[in-house]
Design a protein around this motif. Structure first.
Motif: not given
Length: 700
Positions: A534-535, A539
């Protein structure tokens, strides 16, 4: 007397409006005027029941009955209150009296059906709910409970019909949406299920159970950020919700946050120390820890067994000790579905010699699919045991006269290790699904090989190891149409390393090593792909690589499609797979070799860390096995410089794999069956299991 009449009317209005405190005060005023006012006593008891003061309610309604023993309302409501107190015998008697007095009173039939269901008389309960609905078709609670009864019986489609009717009768009934969503999820209609749970939460925002179950639905679709939000909400609403803490830990683990996951499991276990499933989840997570010694890891598994399986009396079985008869083999798994275990179980199942073995599968699979049907069609007997208790399943295994019971799950989700603790078969074996010991003394043997578990090491298993002559597993590719593409480095001028590992395997030490590889090879990149990416995860990982000095743009994070076979296309972009440690890839290694992509592995100090070495040895790629972290980095540099070898491997690996022992199902099944026969003959001779180390292969 007129004052009592006006007060009781006003009280009933307040009561019907849900203003219980005001209604209670007015009922009490009536009783100060007329202490024997039966309706005031009864309705004050109803208020007490609705407020959770069930014992007070029983006493008040009993006083009302002393005034009027033939009032069906009083009998029906005291029955409901007795049910809430767990006094089921009294509840049944009271509700039956209400039905006798008012055969057409729907609520009395409903209360009687609830008591009957609690008492275990589901046939009478079903009839009672159906009679309730004949009298009052829009009785949503009866509709809901009938649906629950049908769902518990496995009649999911019928349950869904009842839940839909409940929603139609009362669209603002949060529990109807909730139950409908759960039933839809059970049959794989996840989009509809999520919509139902979202509606539930709109109607009842503080319903922790709805947040928890919605989290489960998001997790099933690998939407981990959304799942974590819901599990966290459930824990905030109800800090005592042990299951939600456990589920939160599971998502954190899938996101690669293993220490945080362990903390969540600890919270759950503090709330319910006897929960073996959460304890198992913590053991799985512990396998990912780089700095946990193998001895400490072994002790954790022994501690699980000591806490949850100590002093369990073994079952009595009547198996005939004939060393040469056809063997009854039972396989137990929650993963008879599209799952990595099926890649390795199906070839064995297909190759089993049915003249020698009769196969029974005990499926604890929550959501069966096409792979489930494929496995079922290959068995002699199929048992769906999702709704069976541990005692019920153990008894069924005894009745089936299973000679050798095989666990395919270990401590992974939905395992049935507490059934194995009861020793329902003469011999028990651990196999495939978990790369470590069960910790259970009741499981006799564990299949492995001499590379994954070299002879001569100190034993870190509660089971006796059976080292098969070939590999510890057999692989069957599920996608035979994927074509091998040309070497990506030839077209883009960059060596692309790849990882499709479970994100929990990406520990800080591994990221240190991968970062060193990337810095040693300037014209290189790393592609980390996973369906759970996922984002937020990307990150976090991006920041970890940046902290280690990896230039921006040298690591790419990608969310893989879950469509069948689609994810394999990512291998078309990868030149070399970098294996994880201390827990290697297994299914991903086999898939990579199938797609023509070599795997660089590090030989570890435990089974989970030697699976890569075992597989690569079997396909003749021993030069891709590193013996230390520095050697791992050096080999990565060496192989990245040898494009001609990478090109040759690109087009030869699939055939190497297919022609290797890893894909030789006939030989593998013979090895396994030879082991079964040897352990069975030993049992017949001695009446108990005893140690076997390396078993010789028996040829047909």
């Amino acid at each position: 007397m007129n004052e009592s009449v006006s007060l009781i009317r006003a009280a009933i209005q307040k009561h019907q409006a849900g203003r219980l405190g005001e209604a209670e005060e007015l009922y009490r005023r009536v009783l100060r005027i007329d202490p024997g006012h039966a309706d005031a006593l009864h309705l004050l008891g109803v208020v007490a029941h609705q407020s959770g003061r069930h014992q007070v309610a029983v006493e008040l309604i009993r006083r009302a009955l002393s005034v009027d023993d033939n009032n069906y309302l009083y009998h029906s409501n005291i029955g409901a209150t007795q049910h809430a107190l767990g006094r089921i015998h009294d509840a049944l008697a009271s509700c039956r009296r209400a039905v006798e007095l008012a055969p057409d009173y729907a609520a009395a039939h409903y209360n009687l059906a609830r008591a009957q269901q609690t008492a275990g008389d589901v046939v009478a309960a079903e009839a009672g709910y159906r009679r309730t609905l004949q009298l009052e078709a829009r009785h949503t609670e009866a509709r809901l409970n009938l649906g629950n009864l049908l769902q518990e019986r496995g009649e999911i489609e019928a349950a869904i019909i009842e839940f839909r009717e409940a929603v139609r009768a009362n669209p603002r009934f949060a529990y109807a949406h909730y139950n409908l969503g759960n039933a839809l999820f059970e049959i794989g209609r996840t989009d509809e299920a999520i919509a139902c749970l979202q509606t539930t939460i709109e109607l009842k925002p503080d319903y922790a159970e709805a947040h928890n179950n919605l989290g489960n639905m998001y997790r099933s679709r690998d939407q981990l950020d959304e799942a974590l939000t819901r599990f966290t909400a459930a824990c905030r609403i109800n800090p005592q919700h042990a299951v939600a803490h456990n589920n939160r830990g599971s998502v954190l683990q899938s996101q690669g946050c293993v220490p945080e996951a362990l903390a969540a499991y600890i919270q759950s276990r503090q709330l319910v120390p006897t929960d073996a499933a959460t304890h198992s989840n913590a053991l799985v997570a512990a396998n990912y820890l780089w700095d946990l010694s193998t001895q400490d890891l072994f002790q954790l598994h022994r501690d699980w067994a000591a806490q949850h399986a100590a002093n369990v009396a073994p079952r009595r079985f009547q198996n005939v000790p004939d060393p040469n008869r056809r063997l009854q083999i039972g396989y137990v798994s929650p993963d008879f579905r599209k799952h990595p275990v099926s890649h390795f179980f199906l070839p064995l199942l297909q190759a089993h010699r049915r003249t020698e073995t009769e196969i029974t599968c005990y499926s604890n699979t929550a959501r069966p699919d096409a792979t489930t049907a494929q496995i079922q069609n290959l068995t002699d007997r199929w048992r769906d045991v999702r709704r069976a208790s541990d005692d019920q399943l153990a008894q069924k295994i005894v009745e089936d006269e299973i000679d050798i019971l095989v666990d395919l799950a270990g401590h992974t989700a939905r395992n049935r290790l507490l059934v194995f603790a009861q020793k329902p078969a003469p011999l028990q074996v651990s196999f495939l699904g978990y790369p470590n010991t069960s910790g259970l003394p009741a499981i006799d043997y564990r299949f492995t090989d001499s590379i994954a578990d070299p002879p001569g090491e100190a034993s870190l298993y509660s089971e006796t190891l059976i080292r098969l002559p070939g590999p510890f597993c057999c692989y069957a590719p599920l996608n035979h149409n994927s074509r091998i593409q040309s070497l990506p480095a030839d077209s883009n001028g960059v060596i692309t390393f790849g990882s499709l590992h479970n994100l929990a395997k990406l520990n800080p030490q591994l990221i240190d090593t991968w970062s060193a590889v990337l810095k040693e090879i300037p014209r290189s990149r790393l592609l980390i792909a996973r369906s759970t990416m996922s984002r937020s995860i990307a990150q976090r990982l991006h920041e970890e690589f940046a902290q280690r000095g990896v230039p921006a743009g040298h690591v790419e994070f990608r969310t893989l499609s879950k469509a069948p076979g689609d994810y394999l296309r990512v291998y078309e972009e990868i030149d070399v797979i970098l294996d994880a440690f201390p827990w290697n890839g297994h299914t991903t290694t086999c898939e990579s070799l199938w797609m023509g992509v070599p795997v660089l592995t590090l030989r570890g100090n435990r089974h989970a860390g030697r699976m890569g070495a075992s597989l690569l040895t079997q396909v003749g790629l021993t030069d891709w096995i590193a013996e230390s972290r520095d050697n791992y980095i050096a080999r990565a540099v060496h192989h990245a410089d040898d494009l001609s070898s990478l090109r040759e491997l690109r087009h030869s690996l699939r055939n190497r794999l297919l022609n290797s022992p890893v894909c030789d199902a006939r030989r593998y099944a013979d090895d396994v069956e030879s082991a079964y026969r040897s352990m069975w003959r030993n049992w017949c001779a001695s009446g108990s299991s005893f140690g076997i180390d390396t078993l010789q292969r028996v040829t047909a």
